[in-house]
Design an enzyme around this catalytic site. Structure first.
Site, PDB file in Angstrom:
ATOM      1  N   CYS A 156      23.137   9.034   0.858  1.00 55.53           N
ATOM      2  CA  CYS A 156      23.469  10.125  -0.040  1.00 55.53           C
ATOM      3  C   CYS A 156      23.060  11.499   0.485  1.00 55.53           C
ATOM      4  O   CYS A 156      22.256  11.633   1.398  1.00 55.53           O
ATOM      5  CB  CYS A 156      22.763   9.946  -1.380  1.00 55.53           C
ATOM      6  SG  CYS A 156      23.209   8.447  -2.214  1.00 55.53           S
TER       7      CYS A 156
ATOM      8  N   GLY B 117      27.765  11.110   2.921  1.00 54.91           N
ATOM      9  CA  GLY B 117      28.338  10.177   1.952  1.00 54.91           C
ATOM     10  C   GLY B 117      29.770  10.541   1.641  1.00 54.91           C
ATOM     11  O   GLY B 117      30.026  11.636   1.158  1.00 54.91           O
TER      12      GLY B 117
ATOM     13  N   ASN C 162      18.715  10.447  -3.459  1.00 59.48           N
ATOM     14  CA  ASN C 162      18.934   9.945  -2.116  1.00 59.48           C
ATOM     15  C   ASN C 162      17.755   9.066  -1.753  1.00 59.48           C
ATOM     16  O   ASN C 162      16.622   9.534  -1.724  1.00 59.48           O
ATOM     17  CB  ASN C 162      19.054  11.111  -1.118  1.00 59.48           C
ATOM     18  CG  ASN C 162      19.187  10.628   0.314  1.00 59.48           C
ATOM     19  OD1 ASN C 162      19.583   9.502   0.559  1.00 59.48           O
ATOM     20  ND2 ASN C 162      18.851  11.495   1.251  1.00 59.48           N
ATOM     21  N   GLY C 163      18.037   7.790  -1.483  1.00 59.35           N
ATOM     22  CA  GLY C 163      16.954   6.882  -1.104  1.00 59.35           C
ATOM     23  C   GLY C 163      17.149   5.508  -1.694  1.00 59.35           C
ATOM     24  O   GLY C 163      18.243   5.153  -2.136  1.00 59.35           O
TER      25      GLY C 163
ATOM     26  N   TYR D 198      20.947  10.199  14.188  1.00 58.83           N
ATOM     27  CA  TYR D 198      22.339  10.025  13.816  1.00 58.83           C
ATOM     28  C   TYR D 198      22.772  10.664  12.486  1.00 58.83           C
ATOM     29  O   TYR D 198      23.827  11.275  12.415  1.00 58.83           O
ATOM     30  CB  TYR D 198      22.669   8.529  13.762  1.00 58.83           C
ATOM     31  CG  TYR D 198      24.045   8.236  13.249  1.00 58.83           C
ATOM     32  CD1 TYR D 198      25.181   8.528  14.014  1.00 58.83           C
ATOM     33  CD2 TYR D 198      24.229   7.681  11.984  1.00 58.83           C
ATOM     34  CE1 TYR D 198      26.452   8.270  13.541  1.00 58.83           C
ATOM     35  CE2 TYR D 198      25.500   7.413  11.497  1.00 58.83           C
ATOM     36  CZ  TYR D 198      26.609   7.705  12.279  1.00 58.83           C
ATOM     37  OH  TYR D 198      27.855   7.450  11.800  1.00 58.83           O
TER      38      TYR D 198
END
Lengths: 476, 476, 476, 476
Positions: free
Chosen positions: B5, B34, B109-110, B257
């Site tokens: 996310c 995302g 996010n996570g 990345y």
């Protein structure tokens, strides 16, 4: 005026039936009960898949969408009418959630009278709400009851002690399909059966109206009783009647306007009820005229009843454009004005130089009817006698009908002769209050006619300000 | 491999800024984090409007949709990557709910490591879940804490004692915008500022990466500290550091990345980190070659770093079709195959009759890389030396990265020389484990490199079967 | 059976009127004449903008699309029914082209009988065709004539010497709006007027049916005469009658089925014509019955006429789902079957234990009617007497009606008693041939009843194989 | 500046190949040549099906759309760039028509210089035009020639005597696939081959660029010669060279900007040509700097060439958001402004405190470049040296490139030092005119560099006013 929803459920143990497609067809048949949004949830051995969105059934569900719901042994469906301020995707139904005991889907028609108090209590306990629907209140209460009960139906039975008001529910647990009707039976709910292809248990369906059963080839079995809980599972059907036996009161406006004429509710044909209303009107408000016709589609049946009783010839005075949505659906005043000019056209040969009797089901604000009377006069009618197949609306509805506030109701501001003058008619007659209950003379239950009489089968909710009710989260 | 996310939030007291449009632009900049779904919630004096759906930012939000969110003083936004089995509309974020104290919106996010236990506890208390997101667990816990605390930030601080794992959150209450980062700081989260047009407080923004700040003209202020809660309201900003000071561990794969090269995370340029990785590779795995080039876009920076260190000329070996989505996004194997053939093309003049060094960021299953090596050979390369700017993946990630199960990870099944043979390369070199932490040499925090080392900053979740985690309700 | 098109045109010199919006509303009113595609072209001082696509009027035109057509002083519109093999976007109308003298737009209702010969001749001269429409033949011939004539209307007059068959056209040149009707007047076309807001010339409109005039508040002026060319420009209106005065023959099926009941065609109310048809049926095929009702919507008017003449009570036997498209539109047999089950439902209280008279406008293949009779029987009718308000179809139509080939026409294969048996009715009566012309007793023109009699007002086209006609380029 | 189109064609006698899918993939690869619209026509034994619309390839063609084109033995495809005033659906290609000899489909890249005269002549003969494309002129002339010739290729050969200017065509007749390139060869067109699965003739393909061959696994055979007609049919391939042998002049801007770097045109790698351009720049305009980087994506290759020649380190200065369309595509100035801020971001670690060389392919109006230079300065560059890999634009293009009118070209209004000042750069260098032809040093044909030099391989069209060219019919 608008009813809020239509519900549907199907349980097909042998899986020969395509429960998603049948739900789709049934919702098509119930589309008149709600055009804002629709949805279907399919249960396949406990795993639920669902899809819902704003729009009509054929717009929301494509062949692909329907197929992606998969095969299953149960489904519930819902069509929804939404007041303007709640027209958003989050409020679509069925509501599908996951709780301690697995998934649950629920489709709801009606309106709770103690929603505010229940919601406040739940929020005080730390509950979060994702929607502004009463349905979410119901599902939270059932879930909490479920923790200390041994079955979903027991939890529902417990929840019914707390929720008050109008609710016809179809609930789907991982293994059961359950139909519930509130103690008064404000909103209709019936059960049907589809014969099994193999021996063994038949498939069962629940629907707001019998016309949905007809559309999928199901046989009508009976109406759910007010207060009844009907459970369908592998073992067949059974009934819990703990809350039954109280004073019943189905909404009489279901007969007058909401339901489809081909539906039979509580043993009474809706079409016949409307013929009856027309006949009562002819008896109570006779008139010398050349032709009688109704405003399509809601006034047509009563017009035929009026014609039969009065012997005044039945005619076709209007053509309604079949490609246009219904007036009530269109939200803005401007769109409403526009729609009326192109939606209805008159047939001159029926009207010109005639004394006409014009029938419609109700008058809310009077603006639409005024335009219609003007249309008829412009077409050359010598006289326009208006007959309305319901009494004047003068009270709010707390049970799922979206009635304008009193300030907008013409009958709250004028008496009949003033309304007649405002509308530009030569005479005006409403269905007398005392006949309202008689139009559905075969019905096996009592009626709620609170919007006409101000007398409701259960206590009104305490007056609460609109802002207090304001749980809105806007989802566009 | 895919991060889950990107989050964003903005607080603009003076309302000069169009918070919906800025959220839109910021999500555009975070789109690489995302692509499955996105959403924006706008708060206007306590009333929240939101819209979210499956699809890319420009597909989900039209001009009309954006405008219909209205003007407001705050907004939160979210872009989401979804594993195949959770690709449905119900799981889109921000999650917006109503509780005792008003509305709340949350973007997350996570991944929580104790999600199962928390969810079970909540369900035992009668909580219903509408989604299968961890986010809904967090919002329920905060809401419950809120009942007995005097502020939302206090409730969040209490909740942080119970939720474990990775979470970078942006939370919006009716009057506050709050940024939260878990104690380890697994996922990035930074704060920016937009100068006010009038005197007084500036506008504040939070974003997963600094590139989102750049895209809306915001000035970078600082990263949120691991464990920190930052609150913005009318009175300005303040910080709660109760949970700060523990062992930090930002995901090192953000540098390798996930993040955009133009982002700066924890004081370290992502682009520089990749140049460093390439340089380490050149030192550790030198080779005699004519040209070095990267697999676009993820291998380009490391290839440049390799070239600078090795003095082997940098080249452009591939052209990537800019109208194609990323391979990882496409779900089926068949589509993946198809995509690779049309997504990447080689440049013959760079490759033919050359000894080439080919750089990419990682190898997961090896199938894509094998096809790429074959492409390069077919173009006429004399030798293909493969260099990977990360160590081999051999462990699961519990903190928000969607890594294939070990059965699919090629490095769990083969050693380097076997992989080299499988891929058809002449030589293969991974970034040595000991250098992973050094590539982000300026970063002011520790790293989590558990996917390479198996050592995680916090305890792994107890092994739980997949079926236990199965809270799915499928929404198509 | 299906008529192919509806046409519309408007000329508003003073530009007070929004010609695009009025075209939209008029096409709404003509939607029953064609549901496959629609289009509108607007002319603004010689520059033409247009939009057309497959779909219903409200689906093809959004508010934005309509606005983007711009303001203009003229417009033409078209709705189209397409046989399955021509359902593509290239064949949508109006056809808008550019030629030596500027732009031209054309909307066409009808079918040419010498299309093949004309097309071959044009192709031999090097003409390319972009569609398989007859309309493109017409526009090419007019354009070629235009080169050696001094005006568009002169070119049209010349072209009419060559094109044979049925055509009601509305043509828009940069400065003129022109209505044309073929010499027989097979298809209807009328003229209306909208009073000017300022002094000076009124606005003129042309439409296939008068109901379109009503829908936009235009006053009916007169029908275009068979063979007439009416030209509207700045100087007002004028008429060219070179081709007038021949034997007229409007399609009688316009009265029986195609047109809307509220339209008046050639001085004859369509509704009245259907009442007349019903009355003739009652006289010719009397029966002892309890109730008479029609198949909605096409049989309703004739049923009322039958009831009035026979004194058998009029009833409502069916409810048609208002959210479903018309049967004829749905292409596949499977879809047709499905549609019938959910489109129509019976009202038991009208039918059960009754001897019923069931009225419909025509029988084509008999499959739909057979299902309807079965529905009525299943609802409990004691007897089902079927009356059809047209004679049996036994001949092809060359003038714009899409009749099944003879192999599919039940009346080509069986006599009345065989059909009655096949349909499962107790008795069956068709409108006698000799009465067909009498139903529109006020009409001021002759009739074409070739589909019943085999006698056509003009020579049939020489028999040509289907493959010869095959100009198809498929556009999906 | 924008090239107008990409074309593709495939002939697969043995029908093993799915010609629709291969066309789709090839158009994907050619998408950079035109993003406004696209289309594919498939021929199945003489019957042509096609689909085209506004939008990118993946938006216009779904799986269903592609499948509905059916299986065939031939196909042609097209991607189109459209100037703002021609952005409408009617102008999409391939253009598919029906004429005396059957169907014909045509895909065209280029621009005729005698279009006005040809169109006038055709219109004087009574021809109607459905579009404002030159393509429709070509198809009409070929069709007229076809009447008196014995084959389509002969008709094309005759037509080529009359049409002047730039055209690379792929034409499909019922039995032949034909590639045509104008006498100068302004636009590229190459031929490829796919080996047959069975013995016998291979499948042939034509494409604007070789990258399209690569994307579908076709082997490059050769470029079509300027003036050549290549015919593929059952008997194999043959060539007509009547118009060959004149002075050739491929557009040099194909190498500088239009074509994909992985394409090889006339034996010259586009990527190499750009490296060469960068090297020339380094030699002609040397500078003392710390880093050189390009504006993505068009300046990257030249930047690498500059770096190699100058030994100034190559860097990555910008990140381009991969989810945004290209600047040139976005029509309004406002949208362009917005796009630039979110489309490009700088990498501070590359730029800050550095003397940078910034490379781009061209400067048109200067507004975008000015914003980019400002961006680089704001990021902290000490010096910004701008190098442009083409000479200044000072002349119109008549051959298919959409160059702004001279009033908008910055190089028509300022000299180099004025431009440098306007852009805010420290120095500015263009590729010298004399080197333009040398960058594609391996190319086997002459060049058109008229936009830089004002010298064109063929006479310019006589000056005609824009209004004369105005054939517009607006289709929204």
């Amino acid at each position: 005026m608008q009813e809020k929803c239509g519900v549907f459920g199907i349980f097909s143990e042998d899986r020969v039936l395509d429960v998603a497609s049948l739900s789709y067809l049934a919702l098509y048949a119930l589309q008149h009960r709600g055009q804002e949004s629709c949805g279907i949830a399919v249960c396949n051995d406990g795993l639920m898949q669902y899809h819902s969105d704003l729009g009509l059934v054929p717009d929301v569900f494509s062949k692909e969408t329907l197929e992606s719901l998969g095969k299953g042994n149960m489904a519930v469906g819902h069509v929804r009418y939404a007041p303007m301020d709640q027209k958003n995707r989050a409020n679509t139904q069925p509501l599908v959630v996951r709780h301690k005991k697995g998934s649950m889907a629920i489709a709801h028609n009606g309106s709770l009278t103690n929603a505010y108090a229940l919601r406040e209590r739940l929020q005080n306990e730390g509950t979060v709400f994702h929607t502004s629907n009463d349905t979410e209140i119901i599902i939270n209460i059932i879930t909490k009851k479920r923790i200390n009960t041994s079955s979903i139906e027991e939890a529902i039975c417990e929840a019914m002690k707390e929720i008050e008001g109008a609710y016809s529910l179809v609930i789907m647990s991982p293994s059961k399909l359950i139909a519930v009707r509130d103690k008064c039976g404000f909103r209709p709910l019936c059960m049907g059966k589809i014969k099994s292809h193999k021996e063994g248990t038949p498939s069962y369906v629940f629907a707001s109206e019998s016309c949905a059963l007809d559309s999928i080839g199901a046989e009508y079995v009976r109406d759910i009783e007010p207060g009844e809980i009907v459970v369908i599972d592998k073992k067949g059907q059974r009934s819990i009647k703990t809350h039954c036996g109280q004073k019943s009161g189905i909404c009489v406006f279901e007969y007058i306007y909401f339901a489809r004429p081909d539906s039979v509710i509580e043993n009474m044909s809706v079409h016949e009820a409307r013929l009856n209303a027309g006949a009562f009107l002819a008896k109570e408000h006779p008139v010398d005229a050349d032709v009688v016709f109704g405003v399509p589609d809601s006034g047509l049946d009563a017009a035929l009843g009026f014609s039969r009783e009065s012997k005044i010839p039945y005619g076709v005075g209007f053509i309604k454009n079949r490609y246009i949505g219904r007036t009530f659906i269109q939200p803005t005043q401007e769109e409403r004005d526009k729609a009326v000019r192109i939606k209805l056209n008159t047939i001159e040969s029926t009207i010109k130089d005639k004394k006409v009797v014009l029938i419609d089901d109700s008058i809310v604000r009077g603006t639409t009817m005024r335009r219609i009377v003007r249309l008829v006069r412009e077409t050359g009618a010598k006289q326009v006698h208006l007959r309305i197949s319901s009494p004047p609306f003068i009270n709010p509805c707390y049970f799922g009908t979206d009635i304008s506030s009193r300030e907008n109701l013409i009958s709250c501001k004028m008496n009949t002769s003033q309304i007649c003058e405002y509308l530009g008619a030569d005479s005006l007659g409403f269905l007398p209050l005392e006949h309202v209950g008689k139009i559905a003379n075969n019905a096996k239950c009592g009626f709620c006619d609170g919007c006409f009489t101000g007398k409701y089968p259960i206590p009104e909710p305490e007056k609460i300000t609109k802002s207090k009710y304001d749980y809105k989260i806007g989802v566009i």
